[in-house]
Scaffold this motif. Structure first.
Motif, mmCIF file in Angstrom:
data_model
loop_
_atom_site.group_PDB
_atom_site.id
_atom_site.type_symbol
_atom_site.label_atom_id
_atom_site.label_comp_id
_atom_site.label_asym_id
_atom_site.label_seq_id
_atom_site.Cartn_x
_atom_site.Cartn_y
_atom_site.Cartn_z
ATOM 1 N N THR A 161 0.836 -1.130 0.067
ATOM 2 C CA THR A 161 -0.083 0.059 0.051
ATOM 3 C C THR A 161 0.641 1.068 -0.004
ATOM 4 O OG1 THR A 161 -0.132 0.168 2.413
ATOM 5 C CG2 THR A 161 -1.906 -1.165 1.481
ATOM 6 N N GLY A 162 1.935 1.183 0.297
ATOM 7 C CA GLY A 162 2.880 2.368 0.577
ATOM 8 C C GLY A 162 2.955 2.933 1.892
ATOM 9 N N GLU A 163 2.080 2.197 2.763
ATOM 10 C CA GLU A 163 2.016 2.818 3.907
ATOM 11 C C GLU A 163 2.897 2.488 5.254
ATOM 12 O OE1 GLU A 163 -3.086 3.114 4.052
ATOM 13 O OE2 GLU A 163 -2.131 1.267 5.150
ATOM 14 N N SER A 164 3.643 1.555 4.901
ATOM 15 C CA SER A 164 4.759 1.082 5.680
ATOM 16 C C SER A 164 6.089 0.948 5.071
ATOM 17 C CB SER A 164 4.426 -0.294 6.244
ATOM 18 O OG SER A 164 3.236 -0.320 7.192
ATOM 19 N N THR A 165 7.110 1.778 5.486
ATOM 20 C CA THR A 165 8.371 1.716 4.911
ATOM 21 C C THR A 165 9.340 1.145 5.885
ATOM 22 O OG1 THR A 165 8.534 3.975 5.461
ATOM 23 C CG2 THR A 165 8.053 3.450 3.192
ATOM 24 N N TYR A 166 10.554 0.686 5.624
ATOM 25 C CA TYR A 166 11.494 0.207 6.584
ATOM 26 C C TYR A 166 13.049 0.539 5.887
ATOM 27 C CZ TYR A 166 7.674 -2.631 7.425
ATOM 28 O OH TYR A 166 6.467 -3.030 7.926
ATOM 29 N N TYR A 167 13.987 0.817 6.723
ATOM 30 C CA TYR A 167 14.958 1.305 6.312
ATOM 31 C C TYR A 167 16.300 0.769 7.060
ATOM 32 C CZ TYR A 167 12.241 5.171 4.360
ATOM 33 O OH TYR A 167 11.371 5.827 3.420
ATOM 34 N N ALA A 168 17.460 0.582 6.289
ATOM 35 C CA ALA A 168 18.629 0.387 7.029
ATOM 36 C C ALA A 168 18.917 1.083 7.901
ATOM 37 C CB ALA A 168 19.773 -0.062 5.787
ATOM 38 N N ASP A 169 19.480 1.042 9.079
ATOM 39 C CA ASP A 169 20.115 2.124 9.827
ATOM 40 C C ASP A 169 20.883 3.060 9.220
ATOM 41 O OD1 ASP A 169 20.353 -0.184 12.751
ATOM 42 O OD2 ASP A 169 18.563 0.872 11.924
ATOM 43 N N SER A 170 21.910 2.662 8.292
ATOM 44 C CA SER A 170 22.613 3.453 7.810
ATOM 45 C C SER A 170 22.061 4.639 6.794
ATOM 46 C CB SER A 170 23.696 2.726 6.963
ATOM 47 O OG SER A 170 23.073 1.934 5.857
ATOM 48 N N VAL A 171 21.017 4.523 6.368
ATOM 49 C CA VAL A 171 20.341 5.415 5.566
ATOM 50 C C VAL A 171 19.155 6.089 6.141
ATOM 51 C CG1 VAL A 171 21.032 4.268 3.593
ATOM 52 C CG2 VAL A 171 18.641 3.764 4.397
ATOM 53 N N LYS A 172 18.604 5.561 7.319
ATOM 54 C CA LYS A 172 17.590 6.366 8.187
ATOM 55 C C LYS A 172 17.472 7.777 8.315
ATOM 56 C CE LYS A 172 15.854 3.036 10.720
ATOM 57 N NZ LYS A 172 15.775 2.102 11.956
ATOM 58 N N GLY A 173 16.349 8.531 7.826
ATOM 59 C CA GLY A 173 16.744 9.803 8.041
ATOM 60 C C GLY A 173 17.100 10.375 6.811
#
Length: 126
Positions: free
Chosen positions: A54-66
């Protein structure tokens, strides 16, 4: 036949931005989780970001978060990775990936993905 085509890579100075795009075809895009991975020379392919169907949930590696933001357009069957505040260590080939198993699950494991694009090179100079 599932096809993924990445674009948007290039050379940028540290602190700059790039927007990667992934055009998907050949499967029910709007029902499938998508992922971005990257591979630097001499290193294993690693998870960067993932997005649910849906695009409502996203997940990131710690190295790129933010710094990185992942989004999708289910009408255009596109996925976008906005990359800001780029660092030299972000230099890699970036790959878009999709799956035909557990399609609703965003996985950080590259072995969970079945189809890959050809990759797009991102180079960040110091």
């Amino acid at each position: 036949q599932v096809q993924l085509v990445e674009s948007g890579g290039g050379l940028v100075q540290a602190g700059g931005s790039l927007r990667l795009s992934c055009a998907a075809s050949g499967h029910t895009f709007s029902s499938v989780a998508m992922g971005w991975f990257r591979q630097a020379p001499g290193k294993e392919r690693e998870f960067v970001a993932g997005i649910n169907w849906t695009g409502e949930s996203t997940y990131y590696a710690d190295s790129v978060k933010g710094r990185f933001t992942l989004s999708r357009d289910n009408v255009k069957t596109m996925v976008y990775l906005q990359m800001n505040s780029l660092k030299p260590e972000d230099t890699a080939v970036y790959y878009c990936a999709t799956k035909v198993r557990n399609i609703w699950v965003v996985s950080r494991d590259r072995d969970e993905y079945d189809y890959w694009g050809q990759g797009t090179q991102v180079t960040v100079s110091a």
